[in-house]
Design a protein around this motif. Structure first.
Motif, short mmCIF file in Angstrom:
data_model
loop_
_atom_site.label_atom_id
_atom_site.label_comp_id
_atom_site.label_asym_id
_atom_site.label_seq_id
_atom_site.Cartn_x
_atom_site.Cartn_y
_atom_site.Cartn_z
N GLN A 112 62.70 31.30 69.98
CA GLN A 112 62.70 30.10 70.81
C GLN A 112 64.12 29.65 71.13
OE1 GLN A 112 59.83 28.49 72.11
NE2 GLN A 112 61.45 27.58 73.36
N SER A 113 65.01 29.76 70.15
CA SER A 113 66.41 29.38 70.36
C SER A 113 67.06 30.28 71.41
CB SER A 113 67.18 29.48 69.05
OG SER A 113 68.56 29.38 69.27
N SER A 171 61.59 30.73 65.30
CA SER A 171 62.67 29.79 65.58
C SER A 171 63.82 30.48 66.30
CB SER A 171 63.17 29.17 64.27
OG SER A 171 64.28 28.33 64.49
N SER A 204 74.13 34.80 68.47
CA SER A 204 72.93 34.40 67.75
C SER A 204 72.63 35.28 66.55
CB SER A 204 71.72 34.43 68.70
OG SER A 204 71.93 33.62 69.83
N THR A 235 70.71 29.11 65.43
CA THR A 235 69.49 28.81 66.18
C THR A 235 69.61 27.52 66.97
OG1 THR A 235 68.53 27.73 64.23
CG2 THR A 235 67.99 30.06 64.57
N ASP A 236 70.84 27.02 67.11
CA ASP A 236 71.08 25.82 67.92
C ASP A 236 71.46 26.29 69.33
OD1 ASP A 236 72.13 23.60 69.26
OD2 ASP A 236 72.92 22.72 67.42
N SER A 237 70.53 26.20 70.26
CA SER A 237 70.74 26.74 71.60
C SER A 237 71.90 26.06 72.32
CB SER A 237 69.45 26.62 72.43
OG SER A 237 69.02 25.27 72.50
N ASP A 297 65.72 29.36 74.81
CA ASP A 297 66.30 28.10 75.28
C ASP A 297 67.75 28.28 75.70
OD1 ASP A 297 63.91 26.86 74.75
OD2 ASP A 297 64.54 26.03 72.82
N THR A 298 68.49 29.13 74.98
CA THR A 298 69.87 29.39 75.35
C THR A 298 69.95 30.05 76.72
OG1 THR A 298 70.50 29.69 73.02
CG2 THR A 298 72.00 30.57 74.68
#
Length: 207
Positions: A119-120, A116, A152, A161-163, A123-124
């Motif tokens: 991936q975050s 996770s 992060s 983990t919120d991009s 994506d960021t």
């Protein structure tokens, strides 16, 4: 039964390597307060089924780090998936153009959590670099990439983990860095305002 990591210190390193395994950016993490002997767990932390609460990062020297980076890159380019073990470490990675993104964690860490985070972070970078996650673009925007990583994760603890939230914090202008441009027009406007206020004050005093 495999050992479980019950701490927040989940990440040993985050690596960005190019297509030849050379370092673009690398950050190695170690919990604060680790003793010189590499142990910082309180008594009882070695109970059956539990991993030490936190330990010294085994990659302390430049030589050790270079060996790790070359080793995980070499294994990743031949791997059939995005997860493998190397040198008793859990390794997850993503490839984009001529760049490999690696997250190195203790071998008994939660794979879903590390995935996770990876991936975050990917994506960021995609948001910040407008989907151009390649070596040249990363080098040209190293300040944004480094800030995104620092937002992060800290000391090996995954913070966010919120991009979208990370990208927003990285690109948001700071209040203490707002520039005030002073030019001839600015000075003229200030002088005009001052002169007008002076005239009004003089008229009022004459009443």
């Amino acid at each position: 039964m495999r050992d479980m990591n019950l701490t927040l210190y989940s990440t040993r390193a985050v690596l960005l390597l190019d297509s030849e395994g050379h370092r673009i950016l690398a950050k190695y993490y170690e919990p604060p307060g680790v003793r010189a002997d590499g142990v910082a767990a309180p008594a009882g932390a070695g109970a059956a089924g539990l991993a030490p609460l936190y330990a010294k990062n085994p990659y302390q020297t430049q030589k050790q780090q270079e060996a790790l980076e070359h080793g995980v890159w070499d294994k990743a380019r031949r791997a059939s998936g995005d997860l493998f073990q190397y040198d008793n470490q859990l390794v997850l990675f993503k490839a984009s153009y001529d760049v490999y993104l690696f997250v190195i964690a203790p071998e008994h860490e939660n794979e879903l959590m590390i995935h996770s985070f990876l991936q975050s972070f990917y994506d960021t970078l995609s948001v910040l670099l407008q989907s151009q996650i390649d070596k040249r673009t990363i080098l040209d925007n190293m300040d944004l990439v480094t800030l995104a990583l620092d937002e992060s994760i800290d000391d090996g603890i995954i913070l966010e983990t919120d991009s979208a939230a990370i990208a927003n914090r990285v690109t948001r202008p700071r209040s203490d860095t707002i520039e005030v441009q002073i030019n001839e027009q600015t000075l003229l406007n200030a002088y005009t305002n001052f002169r007008e206020k002076t005239r009004v004050a003089q008229r009022l005093s004459g009443l």
